[in-house]
Motif scaffolding. Structure first.
Motif, PDB file in Angstrom:
ATOM      1  N   ARG A   9     102.391 -56.865  20.623  1.00 24.77           N
ATOM      2  CA  ARG A   9     102.251 -57.593  21.884  1.00 24.77           C
ATOM      3  C   ARG A   9     101.591 -58.935  21.611  1.00 24.77           C
ATOM      4  N   VAL A  10     102.208 -59.988  22.128  1.00 23.16           N
ATOM      5  CA  VAL A  10     101.733 -61.337  21.847  1.00 23.16           C
ATOM      6  C   VAL A  10     101.642 -62.142  23.130  1.00 23.16           C
ATOM      7  N   ILE A  11     100.974 -63.287  23.041  1.00 24.39           N
ATOM      8  CA  ILE A  11     100.970 -64.256  24.135  1.00 24.39           C
ATOM      9  C   ILE A  11     101.548 -65.568  23.619  1.00 24.39           C
ATOM     10  N   ARG A  12     102.411 -66.149  24.426  1.00 23.26           N
ATOM     11  CA  ARG A  12     103.006 -67.451  24.131  1.00 23.26           C
ATOM     12  C   ARG A  12     102.221 -68.517  24.875  1.00 23.26           C
ATOM     13  N   THR A  13     101.898 -69.601  24.198  1.00 22.19           N
ATOM     14  CA  THR A  13     101.075 -70.641  24.807  1.00 22.19           C
ATOM     15  C   THR A  13     101.811 -71.966  24.984  1.00 22.19           C
ATOM     16  N   LYS A  14     102.987 -72.104  24.392  1.00 17.02           N
ATOM     17  CA  LYS A  14     103.727 -73.365  24.446  1.00 17.02           C
ATOM     18  C   LYS A  14     105.009 -73.188  25.250  1.00 17.02           C
ATOM     19  N   PRO A  15     105.442 -74.225  25.964  1.00 15.49           N
ATOM     20  CA  PRO A  15     106.649 -74.105  26.791  1.00 15.49           C
ATOM     21  C   PRO A  15     107.904 -73.910  25.946  1.00 15.49           C
ATOM     22  N   VAL A  49      90.784 -66.828  36.298  1.00 12.04           N
ATOM     23  CA  VAL A  49      92.028 -66.391  35.668  1.00 12.04           C
ATOM     24  C   VAL A  49      92.850 -65.643  36.701  1.00 12.04           C
ATOM     25  N   MET A  50      94.152 -65.881  36.681  1.00 10.41           N
ATOM     26  CA  MET A  50      95.065 -65.248  37.626  1.00 10.41           C
ATOM     27  C   MET A  50      96.169 -64.552  36.844  1.00 10.41           C
ATOM     28  N   THR A  51      96.470 -63.322  37.212  1.00 15.29           N
ATOM     29  CA  THR A  51      97.563 -62.623  36.550  1.00 15.29           C
ATOM     30  C   THR A  51      98.775 -62.570  37.475  1.00 15.29           C
ATOM     31  N   SER A  52      99.932 -62.457  36.847  1.00 11.35           N
ATOM     32  CA  SER A  52     101.183 -62.359  37.589  1.00 11.35           C
ATOM     33  C   SER A  52     102.144 -61.497  36.786  1.00 11.35           C
ATOM     34  N   HIS A  53     103.079 -60.865  37.468  1.00 12.96           N
ATOM     35  CA  HIS A  53     104.145 -60.169  36.772  1.00 12.96           C
ATOM     36  C   HIS A  53     105.194 -61.188  36.326  1.00 12.96           C
ATOM     37  N   ALA A  54     106.106 -60.738  35.497  1.00 12.78           N
ATOM     38  CA  ALA A  54     107.161 -61.615  34.988  1.00 12.78           C
ATOM     39  C   ALA A  54     108.516 -61.155  35.490  1.00 12.78           C
ATOM     40  N   ARG A  64      97.252 -77.266  28.224  1.00 13.13           N
ATOM     41  CA  ARG A  64      96.833 -78.657  28.352  1.00 13.13           C
ATOM     42  C   ARG A  64      95.668 -79.010  27.438  1.00 13.13           C
ATOM     43  N   THR A  65      94.928 -78.002  27.008  1.00 13.42           N
ATOM     44  CA  THR A  65      93.782 -78.261  26.131  1.00 13.42           C
ATOM     45  C   THR A  65      94.233 -78.593  24.712  1.00 13.42           C
ATOM     46  N   LYS A  66      95.447 -78.178  24.349  1.00 14.73           N
ATOM     47  CA  LYS A  66      96.007 -78.401  23.007  1.00 14.73           C
ATOM     48  C   LYS A  66      95.156 -77.758  21.917  1.00 14.73           C
ATOM     49  N   ARG A  67      94.475 -76.666  22.245  1.00 15.36           N
ATOM     50  CA  ARG A  67      93.613 -75.993  21.280  1.00 15.36           C
ATOM     51  C   ARG A  67      94.233 -74.742  20.684  1.00 15.36           C
ATOM     52  N   LEU A  68      95.321 -74.260  21.249  1.00 13.46           N
ATOM     53  CA  LEU A  68      95.832 -72.942  20.884  1.00 13.46           C
ATOM     54  C   LEU A  68      97.094 -73.030  20.032  1.00 13.46           C
ATOM     55  N   PRO A  69      97.251 -72.102  19.091  1.00 16.00           N
ATOM     56  CA  PRO A  69      98.529 -71.998  18.382  1.00 16.00           C
ATOM     57  C   PRO A  69      99.610 -71.502  19.325  1.00 16.00           C
ATOM     58  N   VAL A  84      96.347 -74.873  36.909  1.00 15.26           N
ATOM     59  CA  VAL A  84      95.701 -74.257  35.754  1.00 15.26           C
ATOM     60  C   VAL A  84      95.842 -75.109  34.494  1.00 15.26           C
ATOM     61  N   ASP A  85      94.916 -74.904  33.558  1.00 18.66           N
ATOM     62  CA  ASP A  85      94.952 -75.599  32.276  1.00 18.66           C
ATOM     63  C   ASP A  85      95.800 -74.860  31.249  1.00 18.66           C
ATOM     64  N   ILE A  86      95.876 -73.534  31.381  1.00 17.32           N
ATOM     65  CA  ILE A  86      96.585 -72.725  30.389  1.00 17.32           C
ATOM     66  C   ILE A  86      97.472 -71.712  31.101  1.00 17.32           C
ATOM     67  N   ILE A  87      98.723 -71.639  30.688  1.00 16.29           N
ATOM     68  CA  ILE A  87      99.661 -70.627  31.174  1.00 16.29           C
ATOM     69  C   ILE A  87     100.071 -69.784  29.980  1.00 16.29           C
ATOM     70  N   LEU A  88      99.778 -68.492  30.019  1.00 17.71           N
ATOM     71  CA  LEU A  88     100.077 -67.592  28.922  1.00 17.71           C
ATOM     72  C   LEU A  88     101.156 -66.605  29.343  1.00 17.71           C
ATOM     73  N   TYR A  89     102.160 -66.456  28.491  1.00 15.93           N
ATOM     74  CA  TYR A  89     103.215 -65.471  28.737  1.00 15.93           C
ATOM     75  C   TYR A  89     103.035 -64.330  27.737  1.00 15.93           C
ATOM     76  N   ALA A  90     102.813 -63.127  28.255  1.00 17.55           N
ATOM     77  CA  ALA A  90     102.627 -61.948  27.410  1.00 17.55           C
ATOM     78  C   ALA A  90     103.940 -61.195  27.294  1.00 17.55           C
ATOM     79  N   GLU A  91     104.305 -60.834  26.066  1.00 17.98           N
ATOM     80  CA  GLU A  91     105.536 -60.082  25.847  1.00 17.98           C
ATOM     81  C   GLU A  91     105.411 -59.225  24.592  1.00 17.98           C
ATOM     82  N   SER A  92     106.313 -58.271  24.465  1.00 17.49           N
ATOM     83  CA  SER A  92     106.407 -57.460  23.257  1.00 17.49           C
ATOM     84  C   SER A  92     107.493 -58.042  22.360  1.00 17.49           C
ATOM     85  N   MET A  93     107.248 -58.038  21.055  1.00 22.82           N
ATOM     86  CA  MET A  93     108.246 -58.533  20.123  1.00 22.82           C
ATOM     87  C   MET A  93     108.319 -57.623  18.907  1.00 22.82           C
TER      88      MET A  93
END
Length: 216
Positions: A171-177, A118-123, A186-191, A154-163
């Motif tokens: 605080r949530v994570i977005r899984t879809k573009p 797993v790799m983290t990055s700032h936004a 890419r796994t198509k397993r996540l909401p 990577v198989d999954i790119i997650l964007y973390a944000e506050s809403m």
């Protein structure tokens, strides 16, 4: 890859993964009870990867925190090696190509090992032009050359944000573009949206996998 603005909880999320080892390129883990190797430069990272590859440990997840700083360390290493001040000094994009090749070689080799990665990055907010408008989009802060490689890897790119919700800020994570953020599964397993909470993420991922296996 998990990215988001500083202090939103990315490291905490990764710390809850299965027996993680943090390759820490910046301070900020003191509040967490985790195993870490401090990575101040590229040679230290390569040495850490070599030790991980030996398999003489019990870690099951490797967390690079952050991949942004690791790219910077790689670029510094290549510039020192080539005796240049900036990647553009070599002309025709050669400097950028050398950095990308050095970076991708090491990361790809690490990704082939039998551990979670797993790799983290700032936004950051980037202005993106479409055929009809210019939109503001959240993207990882790693430079485009490295970002393209990581996104392809990577198989999954997650964007973390506050809403804001009726119950207050969450605080949530977005899984879809989306036009508003970079994400993907890419796994198509996540909401499309999940709480920024690793146990919840893990349950969603594995429950969907189990359902798929049952249907087969």
């Amino acid at each position: 890859m998990l990215y988001g603005h500083p202090k939103i909880g990315k490291s905490t999320f990764c710390s809850q993964m299965d027996q993680p080892l943090f390759l820490a390129t910046e301070p900020g883990l003191k509040a967490l009870s985790v195993y870490e190797v401090q990575i101040p430069d590229w040679p230290t990272f390569l040495n850490a990867c070599a030790e991980i590859a030996k398999g003489e440990h019990s870690f099951k997840t490797i967390a690079i925190d952050t991949i942004d700083n690791l790219w910077t360390a790689c670029a510094e290493y290549v510039r020192d090696k080539m005796g240049i001040q900036h990647e553009s000094d070599l002309g025709y994009g050669k400097g950028w190509t050398l950095v990308r090749n050095e970076f991708s070689r090491a990361i790809r080799k690490l990704s082939f090992l039998p551990y979670g990665l797993v790799m983290t990055s700032h936004a950051e907010l980037s202005q993106v032009k479409t055929r009809t408008a210019e939109i503001t989009k959240a993207v990882p802060t790693i430079p485009k050359t490295g970002r393209g490689f990581i996104i392809g890897l990577v198989d999954i790119i997650l964007y973390a944000e506050s809403m804001e919700t009726n119950e207050g800020e969450v605080r949530v994570i977005r899984t879809k573009p989306s036009e508003k953020w970079e994400a993907g599964d890419r796994t198509k397993r996540l909401p499309a949206v999940l709480p920024l909470d690793y146990p919840t993420f893990s349950d969603a991922f594995h429950n969907q996998q189990d359902e798929g296996e049952d249907q087969q």
